[in-house]
Design a protein around this motif. Sequence first.
Motif, PDB file in Angstrom:
ATOM      1  N   GLU A   1     -44.388  49.826  25.580  1.00  0.00           N
ATOM      2  CA  GLU A   1     -43.398  50.603  24.836  1.00  0.00           C
ATOM      3  C   GLU A   1     -43.240  51.997  25.432  1.00  0.00           C
ATOM      4  O   GLU A   1     -42.136  52.543  25.492  1.00  0.00           O
ATOM      5  N   ALA A   2     -44.362  52.570  25.907  1.00  0.00           N
ATOM      6  CA  ALA A   2     -44.303  53.894  26.535  1.00  0.00           C
ATOM      7  C   ALA A   2     -43.486  53.841  27.823  1.00  0.00           C
ATOM      8  O   ALA A   2     -42.689  54.747  28.105  1.00  0.00           O
TER       9      ALA A   2
ATOM     10  N   ARG B   1     -41.102  51.659  28.523  1.00  0.00           N
ATOM     11  CA  ARG B   1     -39.699  51.420  28.151  1.00  0.00           C
ATOM     12  C   ARG B   1     -39.005  52.695  27.675  1.00  0.00           C
ATOM     13  O   ARG B   1     -37.793  52.811  27.749  1.00  0.00           O
ATOM     14  N   ASP B   2     -39.793  53.661  27.168  1.00  0.00           N
ATOM     15  CA  ASP B   2     -39.221  54.921  26.675  1.00  0.00           C
ATOM     16  C   ASP B   2     -39.146  55.998  27.757  1.00  0.00           C
ATOM     17  O   ASP B   2     -38.689  57.116  27.483  1.00  0.00           O
ATOM     18  N   CYS B   3     -39.619  55.693  28.973  1.00  0.00           N
ATOM     19  CA  CYS B   3     -39.622  56.689  30.051  1.00  0.00           C
ATOM     20  C   CYS B   3     -38.208  56.951  30.570  1.00  0.00           C
ATOM     21  O   CYS B   3     -37.341  56.071  30.544  1.00  0.00           O
ATOM     22  N   SER B   4     -38.004  58.157  31.098  1.00  0.00           N
ATOM     23  CA  SER B   4     -36.750  58.480  31.781  1.00  0.00           C
ATOM     24  C   SER B   4     -36.777  57.870  33.181  1.00  0.00           C
ATOM     25  O   SER B   4     -37.825  57.414  33.653  1.00  0.00           O
TER      26      SER B   4
ATOM     27  N   HIS C   1     -45.089  65.060  30.764  1.00  0.00           N
ATOM     28  CA  HIS C   1     -44.685  64.171  29.672  1.00  0.00           C
ATOM     29  C   HIS C   1     -45.409  62.829  29.771  1.00  0.00           C
ATOM     30  O   HIS C   1     -45.852  62.272  28.759  1.00  0.00           O
TER      31      HIS C   1
ATOM     32  N   ARG D   1     -48.020  61.217  26.998  1.00  0.00           N
ATOM     33  CA  ARG D   1     -47.865  59.858  26.472  1.00  0.00           C
ATOM     34  C   ARG D   1     -49.048  58.958  26.830  1.00  0.00           C
ATOM     35  O   ARG D   1     -49.090  57.797  26.470  1.00  0.00           O
TER      36      ARG D   1
ATOM     37  N   HIS E   1     -36.762  47.726  30.702  1.00  0.00           N
ATOM     38  CA  HIS E   1     -36.178  49.062  30.540  1.00  0.00           C
ATOM     39  C   HIS E   1     -34.661  48.967  30.646  1.00  0.00           C
ATOM     40  O   HIS E   1     -34.117  48.295  31.531  1.00  0.00           O
TER      41      HIS E   1
END
Length: 417
Positions: free
Chosen positions: A304-305, A307-310, A364, A368, A404
């Motif tokens: 999940e981390a 998938r949330d990355c830029s 960041h 995380r 992603h």
Amino acid sequence: MGKEIPAEKSLNLIRGRLCHPSFIFRPLSASSDSNYSKLKFIVSTSIMEGCNNSILLLGPRGSGKAAVLDLVVGDLLEQFPDSVSVIRLNGLLHSDDNCAFKEIARQLCMEHHLLFSKMASFDENSHFIIAMLRECGLAHKTIIFVLDEFDMFAQGKQRLLYSLLDAMQSVTSQAVVIGISSRLDADQLLEKRVRSRFSHRKILFLPPSRDELDGLLEHLLSLPADSSFPSGYVSRFNDKIKNITSDRRFKDILKTFFNAHSTVNSFLKFIFCAVSLMNLESGLLSLENFKAALSSMQRQPKLEAVRDCSVLELYLLVCMRRLEVKEQSSYNFISVMKEYKAIHDSFQTSDYYAQNVCIRGFEHLRERQVICYAENRGQSQTGEYRPMKLLISASELHQGMRSHACCPAILLKLLDH
């Protein structure tokens, strides 16, 4: 509308069963070799013969130690209503000796309708407890001390354990001390003077066997034939449960689940989740309900981390992974930036960011907990020069990037080569 009522009723019935420990553990206690039978035999023998005893119930959290003990205590209170008194302590609340003695005195006063003094000193409470043990022993009444989180009482000077076990050496006392702990070495934490007075009886709670699981599933999910449900609905519901449990795919789901969760408590959460997903229109459980329950209980925070990355953070993760593949045992932000620039120069990607922006992305990722500093040394160094390491595996990174929404195709290609 006629179908919705039995469906909701069956859903509430099964949910109620899953929240009722005595209903859950009663079938697991039927065997003469079960932990229930062993514990009940030890405690009931101590009550009938008027002797003292001490037992430890050991096993991982959620294995049913407290539930089985409550079953045994409930049965003994019915069998010997005037001969048993139960005192309960929890190591998380009462590990302080003064607090523990005060709580025992309070519960004894409440049990025997005596006036409890909040101002009583440690010594006064201690003398009162010893006197009560003697009086209860002369009246042929057994006091059962339940010490949850037993290992917490085994810290410090262990005055509570020593005082109880020492008082139980007297022929006039009549008590049973039952410790509950998730630490298998709980008895090794005891001081020599305490250990010499302990009975060294231990009951180990292991994960349920496959046969026990099958019996428990049928016990929990089958609807009773002699109930207010329509007979046709009951037979269809029970037949569906049998079809699901005999399906090879369901067995694979259970195997996958028990690779990560082996306790009865986690299994009950899994069943509760599956039952909550039941289609109320059909009123029947399906294999898809159990698949969805497995997915919800196997959440992977690292994926999940990712998938949330830029996009920039994905580039940094891929660069770190490529450095590891090149067997570069130690790398920092500067070496990651060199790899990032090399990728840009080779493929002329449009995603190229300034170094100060990359530093923020790096921080960041560290917040995380996708990456971290490789060692605590070198804290005087600035963050760019401190060695770093990935906290996710190559497969987790690959899986997270594939799911992603905005992952550039070049990154997946770079990760594979």
